[in-house]
Design a protein around this motif. Structure first.
Motif, mmCIF file in Angstrom:
data_model
loop_
_atom_site.group_PDB
_atom_site.id
_atom_site.type_symbol
_atom_site.label_atom_id
_atom_site.label_comp_id
_atom_site.label_asym_id
_atom_site.label_seq_id
_atom_site.Cartn_x
_atom_site.Cartn_y
_atom_site.Cartn_z
ATOM 1 N N THR A 1 0.835 -1.200 0.000
ATOM 2 C CA THR A 1 0.000 0.000 0.000
ATOM 3 C C THR A 1 0.874 1.256 0.000
ATOM 4 O OG1 THR A 1 -0.149 0.111 2.416
ATOM 5 C CG2 THR A 1 -1.846 -1.150 1.253
ATOM 6 N N LEU A 2 0.306 2.317 -0.529
ATOM 7 C CA LEU A 2 0.951 3.625 -0.536
ATOM 8 C C LEU A 2 -0.137 4.671 -0.344
ATOM 9 C CD1 LEU A 2 3.541 5.363 -1.061
ATOM 10 C CD2 LEU A 2 2.843 5.416 -3.471
ATOM 11 N N ASP A 3 -0.007 5.491 0.690
ATOM 12 C CA ASP A 3 -0.952 6.584 0.914
ATOM 13 C C ASP A 3 -0.489 7.822 0.159
ATOM 14 O OD1 ASP A 3 -2.524 5.034 2.565
ATOM 15 O OD2 ASP A 3 -1.549 5.714 4.411
ATOM 16 N N VAL A 4 -1.429 8.495 -0.470
ATOM 17 C CA VAL A 4 -1.129 9.683 -1.279
ATOM 18 C C VAL A 4 -1.976 10.842 -0.765
ATOM 19 C CG1 VAL A 4 -1.132 10.687 -3.575
ATOM 20 C CG2 VAL A 4 -0.633 8.245 -3.290
ATOM 21 N N THR A 5 -1.323 11.946 -0.444
ATOM 22 C CA THR A 5 -1.999 13.133 0.072
ATOM 23 C C THR A 5 -2.123 14.179 -1.023
ATOM 24 O OG1 THR A 5 -1.064 12.728 2.269
ATOM 25 C CG2 THR A 5 -1.928 14.932 1.839
ATOM 26 N N LYS A 6 -3.277 14.789 -1.135
ATOM 27 C CA LYS A 6 -3.460 15.862 -2.121
ATOM 28 C C LYS A 6 -2.657 17.092 -1.714
ATOM 29 C CE LYS A 6 -8.139 14.616 -3.669
ATOM 30 N NZ LYS A 6 -9.498 15.127 -3.958
ATOM 31 N N ASP A 7 -2.165 17.814 -2.708
ATOM 32 C CA ASP A 7 -1.440 19.067 -2.490
ATOM 33 C C ASP A 7 -1.905 20.050 -3.550
ATOM 34 O OD1 ASP A 7 0.308 21.209 -2.258
ATOM 35 O OD2 ASP A 7 2.101 19.984 -2.020
ATOM 36 N N ALA A 8 -2.641 21.069 -3.144
ATOM 37 C CA ALA A 8 -3.247 22.010 -4.084
ATOM 38 C C ALA A 8 -2.226 22.833 -4.852
ATOM 39 C CB ALA A 8 -4.211 22.938 -3.345
ATOM 40 N N THR A 9 -0.947 22.766 -4.456
ATOM 41 C CA THR A 9 0.109 23.478 -5.199
ATOM 42 C C THR A 9 0.367 22.814 -6.553
ATOM 43 O OG1 THR A 9 1.142 24.014 -3.081
ATOM 44 C CG2 THR A 9 2.478 24.357 -5.057
ATOM 45 N N TYR A 10 -0.028 21.552 -6.671
ATOM 46 C CA TYR A 10 0.230 20.758 -7.866
ATOM 47 C C TYR A 10 -1.078 20.270 -8.481
ATOM 48 C CZ TYR A 10 4.998 20.609 -6.049
ATOM 49 O OH TYR A 10 6.239 20.955 -5.585
ATOM 50 N N ASN A 11 -1.047 20.010 -9.778
ATOM 51 C CA ASN A 11 -2.212 19.399 -10.423
ATOM 52 C C ASN A 11 -2.437 17.976 -9.922
ATOM 53 O OD1 ASN A 11 -2.797 21.603 -12.148
ATOM 54 N ND2 ASN A 11 -1.268 20.915 -13.632
ATOM 55 N N PHE A 12 -1.329 17.242 -9.795
ATOM 56 C CA PHE A 12 -1.389 15.830 -9.414
ATOM 57 C C PHE A 12 -0.233 15.496 -8.481
ATOM 58 C CE2 PHE A 12 -3.104 16.199 -13.713
ATOM 59 C CZ PHE A 12 -4.323 15.547 -13.606
ATOM 60 N N GLN A 13 -0.426 14.419 -7.724
ATOM 61 C CA GLN A 13 0.661 13.764 -7.006
ATOM 62 C C GLN A 13 0.916 12.439 -7.728
ATOM 63 O OE1 GLN A 13 2.280 15.218 -4.039
ATOM 64 N NE2 GLN A 13 1.232 16.835 -5.185
ATOM 65 N N PHE A 14 2.175 12.064 -7.894
ATOM 66 C CA PHE A 14 2.520 10.946 -8.759
ATOM 67 C C PHE A 14 3.138 9.790 -7.972
ATOM 68 C CE2 PHE A 14 2.422 14.733 -11.347
ATOM 69 C CZ PHE A 14 1.740 14.314 -12.481
ATOM 70 N N ALA A 15 2.941 8.581 -8.512
ATOM 71 C CA ALA A 15 3.493 7.389 -7.868
ATOM 72 C C ALA A 15 4.091 6.456 -8.908
ATOM 73 C CB ALA A 15 2.412 6.653 -7.073
ATOM 74 N N SER A 16 5.147 5.762 -8.514
ATOM 75 C CA SER A 16 5.796 4.751 -9.346
ATOM 76 C C SER A 16 5.492 3.382 -8.773
ATOM 77 C CB SER A 16 7.310 4.978 -9.381
ATOM 78 O OG SER A 16 7.980 3.839 -9.891
ATOM 79 N N LEU A 17 4.932 2.485 -9.585
ATOM 80 C CA LEU A 17 4.653 1.130 -9.135
ATOM 81 C C LEU A 17 5.942 0.342 -8.928
ATOM 82 C CD1 LEU A 17 1.602 0.327 -11.439
ATOM 83 C CD2 LEU A 17 1.562 0.942 -9.013
ATOM 84 N N GLU A 18 6.926 0.562 -9.781
ATOM 85 C CA GLU A 18 8.186 -0.167 -9.655
ATOM 86 C C GLU A 18 8.945 0.230 -8.395
ATOM 87 O OE1 GLU A 18 10.329 0.279 -13.378
ATOM 88 O OE2 GLU A 18 9.668 -1.728 -13.916
ATOM 89 N N LYS A 19 8.926 1.526 -8.074
ATOM 90 C CA LYS A 19 9.635 1.999 -6.886
ATOM 91 C C LYS A 19 8.791 1.871 -5.628
ATOM 92 C CE LYS A 19 12.454 5.379 -9.404
ATOM 93 N NZ LYS A 19 12.754 6.831 -9.575
ATOM 94 N N GLY A 20 7.468 1.861 -5.806
ATOM 95 C CA GLY A 20 6.581 1.796 -4.655
ATOM 96 C C GLY A 20 6.600 3.058 -3.830
ATOM 97 N N THR A 21 6.855 4.189 -4.479
ATOM 98 C CA THR A 21 6.966 5.464 -3.768
ATOM 99 C C THR A 21 6.288 6.570 -4.559
ATOM 100 O OG1 THR A 21 9.062 6.037 -4.872
ATOM 101 C CG2 THR A 21 9.203 4.836 -2.769
#
Length: 460
Positions: free
Chosen positions: A308-328
């Motif tokens: 699992t990976l928790d992702v927090t929204k940040d209004a400074t950016y359009n999106f927050q990104f994640a890599s499946l290979e890195k798991g981060t």
């Protein structure tokens, strides 16, 4: 007789070959230049790059002089590498096209924004020569650029320019380009109100929903992975995100507040050429809401436990990104107020057929950037001025520039010189922009397009 003919033919061939070699045009001078003549500085550090016009045949030494104003080296700022007597010694390695140095603000220092550093290319080792942008002014505050000429750095590691490894984000007002490896991320999590997740169209990613809510229960028995193929006439538009960038048309459905409604998706993280990765490279994901953010469940297709990976929204950016290979989580797009257009490879379409394109240009429509295409039969680039803005129709279409600025086959390959673009950023600054070259046929280099832009009107 035959004994005489063969040597004569060889001699004749060598003579012709030698003559052709003598007639080959010499390579143009290899020039060293800054990316732009002005740059702003926000945050704690900034990178400054000196580019060569082509790869160095051997290591090239470059000396850069610096002149601070209202600053003292070592007290308010430092550099990496360190300067000696206000001079930086840089090296472009053999086979490379640039050298980068870093300017760092000292911890705890308060500045008022009037501080600047003037950098100048003092000398370059032979056979490279000093180019056009020989000086750069670094301001310790955000700037509103008057415009510049710039070459985008799409090549990541010597790959063909038609398959450039970088997506390049460009901030017109800041004269800043940000190359990002397009293979460095897989999912983008919307930071806005809606709970939407995008695929990496820039890497040819595709996804298929499996009608199961237990990610551990999904395996290659649930899907024929060849159905994930897209591009070159293969596949359907349902496999990847809508090319207009509409968040209501993502391949992954809106993440529901009702957990059981969020199904598992199988993802081919890299494609576009009508092929699919091997089964041990295919991932499965399930995405849930967690408060105002997200929880990503992910595993390889035939694994029976997930991470699992928790992702927090940040209004400074359009999106927050994640890599499946890195798991981060990974950094991809700059802050949404810090880029206007992005150039690179992406899934797109030709007519009604899914297709992967090189050299696509998209505007930052999520952050309010708009643009217009102007034909030179209406107004020339040089003549276009503030008085023309009122008759220019700006649109928020992500692909208003798209692939329309160049020709890659079926005609005169190169930049289309009968048009240019006018871009209004989110702050209301209006720039005119035209492409100079992008291909050997028009004097450029595939994967490293050159363009120029000028400020037409400063935002209020």
């Amino acid at each position: 007789m035959n004994r005489l003919i063969k040597p004569l033919l060889v001699i004749a061939f060598l003579g012709i070959f030698s003559a052709c070699s003598d007639d080959d045009p010499p390579l143009p001078d290899n020039l060293a230049s800054f990316e732009s003549t002005a740059k702003g500085f926000e945050g704690e550090s900034v990178d400054v790059k000196v580019n060569l016009s082509r790869a160095a045949e051997s290591a090239v030494s470059i000396s850069v002089a610096l002149t601070p104003t209202l600053l003292t080296y070592g007290t308010q700022f430092t550099t990496e590498p360190a300067a000696t007597n206000n001079t930086l010694a840089l090296t472009v390695p053999a086979g490379q096209t640039s050298a980068t140095f870093k300017v760092l603000k000292k911890t705890g220092v308060l500045l008022n924004g009037d501080e600047t550093i003037q950098f100048k290319i003092a000398s370059v080792a032979s056979p490279v020569l000093v180019g056009t942008n020989t000086a750069l002014k670094l301001s310790f505050k955000a700037i509103i650029s008057e415009g510049t000429s710039i070459q985008l750095n799409g090549i990541a590691a010597g790959e063909a320019g038609s398959a450039a490894g970088n997506s390049v984000y460009l901030d017109l007002s800041g004269n800043t380009q940000t190359p990002v490896l397009r293979d460095s991320w897989d999912l983008g999590f919307n930071s806005g109100t809606d709970f939407r997740v995008i695929l990496n169209n820039a890497n040819g990613a595709t996804a298929v929903q499996i009608n199961k809510s237990d990610i551990n229960a999904v395996s290659d028995k649930d899907i024929d992975i060849t159905t994930l193929a897209v591009g070159q006439g293969v596949g359907t538009f349902a496999l990847y995100d809508d090319v207009t960038g509409a968040l209501t048309k993502t391949a992954i459905k809106e993440i529901s507040a009702t957990e059981a409604e969020n199904k598992v998706y199988v993802i081919n993280r890299a494609g576009g050429s009508g092929s699919v990765l091997a089964v041990d490279k295919i991932y499965k994901v399930r995405i849930l809401r967690k408060g105002t953010g997200y929880t990503l469940q992910y595993a390889k297709l035939n694994e029976t436990t997930f991470k699992t990976l928790d992702v927090t929204k940040d209004a400074t950016y359009n999106f927050q990104f994640a890599s499946l290979e890195k798991g981060t989580a990974v950094n991809v797009e700059p802050a949404k107020a810090r880029w206007d257009i992005v150039w690179g490879y992406s899934l797109y379409l030709t007519g009604t057929t899914p297709y992967a394109f090189s050299d696509l240009v998209f505007i930052n429509h999520h952050a309010g950037v708009t643009a217009a295409e102007v034909l030179t039969s209406t107004a020339t680039y040089d003549a276009y001025a503030e008085s023309n803005i009122s008759t220019t129709t700006f649109v928020a279409d992500r692909d208003v520039i798209g692939s329309k600025w160049r020709v890659t086959s079926g005609g005169t390959v190169g930049v289309k010189t009968d048009r240019f673009y006018v871009i209004k950023d989110a702050s209301g600054n209006v720039y005119k922009l035209r492409f100079i070259n992008f291909h050997a046929s028009d004097g450029g280099e595939r994967g490293k397009p050159k363009l120029e832009y000028k400020l037409v009107k400063k935002g209020a």
